[in-house]
Scaffold this motif. Structure first.
Motif, PDB file in Angstrom:
ATOM      1  N   ALA A   1       0.846  -1.202   0.000  1.00 50.09           N
ATOM      2  CA  ALA A   1       0.000   0.000   0.000  1.00 50.09           C
ATOM      3  C   ALA A   1       0.882   1.252   0.000  1.00 50.09           C
ATOM      4  N   LEU A   2       1.996   1.205   0.750  1.00 50.68           N
ATOM      5  CA  LEU A   2       2.916   2.351   0.781  1.00 50.68           C
ATOM      6  C   LEU A   2       3.603   2.528  -0.572  1.00 50.68           C
ATOM      7  N   ALA A   3       3.982   1.416  -1.197  1.00 53.47           N
ATOM      8  CA  ALA A   3       4.639   1.497  -2.508  1.00 53.47           C
ATOM      9  C   ALA A   3       3.684   2.062  -3.554  1.00 53.47           C
ATOM     10  N   ALA A   4       2.424   1.618  -3.520  1.00 55.29           N
ATOM     11  CA  ALA A   4       1.438   2.108  -4.489  1.00 55.29           C
ATOM     12  C   ALA A   4       1.100   3.571  -4.223  1.00 55.29           C
ATOM     13  N   PHE A   5       1.297   4.006  -2.965  1.00 57.43           N
ATOM     14  CA  PHE A   5       1.015   5.383  -2.575  1.00 57.43           C
ATOM     15  C   PHE A   5       2.153   6.311  -2.998  1.00 57.43           C
ATOM     16  N   PHE A   6       3.299   5.718  -3.284  1.00 58.61           N
ATOM     17  CA  PHE A   6       4.505   6.497  -3.535  1.00 58.61           C
ATOM     18  C   PHE A   6       4.386   7.444  -4.747  1.00 58.61           C
ATOM     19  N   PRO A   7       3.755   7.047  -5.856  1.00 57.75           N
ATOM     20  CA  PRO A   7       3.620   7.997  -6.974  1.00 57.75           C
ATOM     21  C   PRO A   7       2.941   9.306  -6.561  1.00 57.75           C
ATOM     22  N   PHE A   8       1.981   9.226  -5.642  1.00 55.74           N
ATOM     23  CA  PHE A   8       1.356  10.454  -5.158  1.00 55.74           C
ATOM     24  C   PHE A   8       2.385  11.324  -4.434  1.00 55.74           C
ATOM     25  N   CYS A   9       3.185  10.716  -3.556  1.00 55.28           N
ATOM     26  CA  CYS A   9       4.228  11.458  -2.832  1.00 55.28           C
ATOM     27  C   CYS A   9       5.216  12.093  -3.813  1.00 55.28           C
ATOM     28  N   ALA A  10       5.581  11.317  -4.852  1.00 57.37           N
ATOM     29  CA  ALA A  10       6.543  11.827  -5.833  1.00 57.37           C
ATOM     30  C   ALA A  10       5.953  13.006  -6.593  1.00 57.37           C
ATOM     31  N   GLY A  11       4.664  12.920  -6.901  1.00 49.35           N
ATOM     32  CA  GLY A  11       4.002  14.022  -7.597  1.00 49.35           C
ATOM     33  C   GLY A  11       3.990  15.272  -6.738  1.00 49.35           C
ATOM     34  N   LEU A  12       3.711  15.088  -5.435  1.00 46.85           N
ATOM     35  CA  LEU A  12       3.676  16.198  -4.483  1.00 46.85           C
ATOM     36  C   LEU A  12       5.056  16.858  -4.394  1.00 46.85           C
ATOM     37  N   GLU A  13       6.070  16.023  -4.230  1.00 47.08           N
ATOM     38  CA  GLU A  13       7.436  16.518  -4.086  1.00 47.08           C
ATOM     39  C   GLU A  13       7.911  17.198  -5.380  1.00 47.08           C
ATOM     40  N   GLY A  14       7.522  16.620  -6.518  1.00 46.99           N
ATOM     41  CA  GLY A  14       7.944  17.187  -7.799  1.00 46.99           C
ATOM     42  C   GLY A  14       7.301  18.539  -8.057  1.00 46.99           C
ATOM     43  N   ARG A  15       6.076  18.693  -7.571  1.00 49.40           N
ATOM     44  CA  ARG A  15       5.366  19.958  -7.837  1.00 49.40           C
ATOM     45  C   ARG A  15       5.729  21.023  -6.814  1.00 49.40           C
ATOM     46  N   TYR A  16       5.931  20.624  -5.576  1.00 48.06           N
ATOM     47  CA  TYR A  16       6.241  21.602  -4.529  1.00 48.06           C
ATOM     48  C   TYR A  16       7.569  21.270  -3.861  1.00 48.06           C
ATOM     49  N   PRO A  17       8.687  21.317  -4.625  1.00 46.58           N
ATOM     50  CA  PRO A  17       9.982  20.911  -4.055  1.00 46.58           C
ATOM     51  C   PRO A  17      10.423  21.823  -2.911  1.00 46.58           C
ATOM     52  N   MET A  18       9.899  23.042  -2.881  1.00 42.17           N
ATOM     53  CA  MET A  18      10.314  23.978  -1.853  1.00 42.17           C
ATOM     54  C   MET A  18       9.401  23.971  -0.639  1.00 42.17           C
ATOM     55  N   ASN A  19       8.364  23.143  -0.691  1.00 39.68           N
ATOM     56  CA  ASN A  19       7.441  23.084   0.440  1.00 39.68           C
ATOM     57  C   ASN A  19       7.878  21.978   1.394  1.00 39.68           C
ATOM     58  N   PRO A  20       8.270  22.345   2.635  1.00 36.19           N
ATOM     59  CA  PRO A  20       8.808  21.314   3.544  1.00 36.19           C
ATOM     60  C   PRO A  20       7.816  20.184   3.830  1.00 36.19           C
ATOM     61  N   LEU A  21       6.526  20.485   3.805  1.00 39.89           N
ATOM     62  CA  LEU A  21       5.546  19.434   4.098  1.00 39.89           C
ATOM     63  C   LEU A  21       5.589  18.333   3.030  1.00 39.89           C
ATOM     64  N   ALA A  22       5.845  18.741   1.777  1.00 38.38           N
ATOM     65  CA  ALA A  22       5.929  17.746   0.703  1.00 38.38           C
ATOM     66  C   ALA A  22       7.061  16.764   0.987  1.00 38.38           C
ATOM     67  N   LEU A  23       8.201  17.288   1.482  1.00 37.24           N
ATOM     68  CA  LEU A  23       9.330  16.414   1.805  1.00 37.24           C
ATOM     69  C   LEU A  23       9.013  15.517   2.999  1.00 37.24           C
ATOM     70  N   VAL A  24       8.242  16.056   3.952  1.00 37.72           N
ATOM     71  CA  VAL A  24       7.842  15.250   5.110  1.00 37.72           C
ATOM     72  C   VAL A  24       7.005  14.057   4.641  1.00 37.72           C
ATOM     73  N   VAL A  25       6.036  14.315   3.770  1.00 40.68           N
ATOM     74  CA  VAL A  25       5.180  13.236   3.267  1.00 40.68           C
ATOM     75  C   VAL A  25       6.022  12.217   2.493  1.00 40.68           C
ATOM     76  N   TYR A  26       6.894  12.723   1.619  1.00 39.98           N
ATOM     77  CA  TYR A  26       7.734  11.872   0.772  1.00 39.98           C
ATOM     78  C   TYR A  26       8.649  10.978   1.607  1.00 39.98           C
ATOM     79  N   SER A  27       9.417  11.609   2.507  1.00 38.07           N
ATOM     80  CA  SER A  27      10.352  10.810   3.298  1.00 38.07           C
ATOM     81  C   SER A  27       9.599   9.973   4.330  1.00 38.07           C
ATOM     82  N   GLY A  28       8.456  10.482   4.786  1.00 34.97           N
ATOM     83  CA  GLY A  28       7.660   9.721   5.752  1.00 34.97           C
ATOM     84  C   GLY A  28       7.169   8.411   5.151  1.00 34.97           C
TER      85      GLY A  28
END
Lengths: 189, 189, 189, 189
Positions: free
Chosen positions: A102-129
């Motif tokens: 479920a986490l692996a399948a969720f990962f594309p969403f995290c990558a999309g978030l991080e790719g769109r908002y690379p400067m937003n710290p919350l995006a990195l929290v979600v991605y690394s989390g």
């Protein structure tokens, strides 16, 4: 509980089929990453410069794509390294495995978030989390597998501990990155 | 009809390939669930608070994602449990199996509906209706498999009935949930 | 470095599983190509002429779809031709393979770009650049596989060189197309 | 040409891997069908009636989904029936197979078109044309396989002809439907 009662209870699931599901979900998640990259809309369809500007603007998304593909590739590789020593899968192990998927399948969403908002710290929290949670689940999976005797007897205790040690090191690094991004976010707010 | 005429007619389809199709469709359906989660549009790209609000707003969709992933995982697991006793697949069984797969592939749509309109009783009716129909088809599949002698002879009648009993229990729970959501919808309208 | 130290170090990854990941990613990338083809919006839902005009307008996208499907099919075929001679996969080979897969998964984006902007030279640069990079990685993979002794001993040096020669020819053609499109782009700007 | 020169030239591709690619593309195409079904936008998120109206409005798309899933399932089943008699795959056969796969992967687009414009005769032409072309390619594949001696020797000439006959009958029906829809379109315009 019942998993540990007998040394060789039947596997909750066919090893081969869980492998197919696992490889399938990873292959799809890795390929879905690209769906975040959108073909840009151009005013002048023939303009090289306009297209170049649009693609440059998507630069962080491209970077996030490559990084995330690599990440999923590494997680897939690590899973292989451990899974080859697994002989059977108990129910508790299956639950952990499904959570990992479920986490692996969720990962594309995290990558999309991080790719769109690379400067937003919350995006990195979600991605690394997401990866950190995956790492912890993987460590738990391995430990449970040892406890319920689901690991091939050829693998000695020393080798088990060595693989576990490597897993722990990975989890520590991931947790560190996740904690750092949480700290960065907190110091910003 | 012709399925039952001979005790061992040839399998309508290769067991292994149906397995690959089944595992493939489940893997894809489970991964497509995440496509309902959209990267939000932010006015201020750097704002932690705005992103947090947007993600919180998608809370029910995240919940629906996890629940639906778990659901599909359980259906996949249950299918495995039964399929390992199947020796060959008759045509009627193939038709039922394809219908099950159509419901599984349809599930991401139901999950998207439920995640977006968690308070709309009709969304719950569609969601639970899809799984309930799957459950009934699964029960029919198992019963047909027994009748046409497609189950491995190692599985005795008692074990067949025990597995069937468990299947019936699951179907009753699902039908109850579906009926309850229908009742809720009717009492609202 | 350590790859070459022993003639038979263990494979970094199960050959069969890498195959499943590879085939899975190619199957998905080939099928995702079609997502670039959008059902057009019509003012008059019954108008044959309006739909015909809309589909004709998407002509280049259809052409790009077929060409790209064929391209991925050929890359997949070529990979098969070489992979059957591979006995084990070293870590360096795995890294190259993952990079190839990242390029293959990236290909639907290139195809969408080319289909939408067929007259934009930059689109062709990206499209041919992606395949050319894939080709170079493939050549490197094959060379590394030979050097670390990962190729089945049945394959003699002459056959290895013949396959390599064919690979080099392909890469030269691809690099030529890529260079030509770069030149076209430069002469336009 | 060279295919027929020797009775047993090596297979152009591993039978097992082509199978995985085939099953993978069919699984994905069948699951992508559902992406045409969009979660509707509601003014009142709690309104049962509004959601019911929206879902009813998508009725043809649901019908097209089920029909298309069934279609792909049947094509997959038919392929299985023939493929089990195939011993090796010549290059010409691989080309035909890839073309079949391109049509299968293209099918979700046709299904989306038909589901959205069920009353537009051109949509039916595209839809039935895609399957008809698939059918003709399948017939050609089977004929080529016989001619190059790629079919298992256990299958006698009579059985080959019987399977071919069934294939021809299917193609005639499909061509009839396609011709009829062409006629309907012409009489409308």
């Amino acid at each position: 509980v019942s998993d540990a009662s007998s040394p060789h209870p039947p596997s909750a699931i066919s090893r081969a089929r869980l492998e197919v599901l696992f490889d399938g979900i990873f292959a799809i998640a890795m390929t879905l990453l690209v769906l975040e990259l959108k073909v840009p809309d151009l005013a002048d369809r023939h303009s090289v410069q306009e297209l170049a500007t649009a693609l440059r603007h998507d630069g962080p998304t491209f970077g996030s794509y490559l990084l995330s593909f690599w990440m999923l590739g590494m997680l897939w590789y690590r899973h292989n390294q451990m899974y080859r020593h697994i002989e059977r899968i108990s129910r508790r192990m299956l639950v952990l495995q499904l959570f990992q998927l479920a986490l692996a399948a969720f990962f594309p969403f995290c990558a999309g978030l991080e790719g769109r908002y690379p400067m937003n710290p919350l995006a990195l929290v979600v991605y690394s989390g997401c990866i950190t949670l995956y790492g912890w689940t993987s460590l738990l999976y391995w430990t449970v597998a040892w406890r319920v005797g689901a690991i091939r007897p050829e693998l000695g205790r020393a080798e088990y501990l060595a693989l576990r040690q490597r897993n722990i090191r990975g989890v520590i690094v991931l947790t560190g990155i996740c904690g750092y991004s949480l700290y960065m976010m907190a110091s910003r707010a």
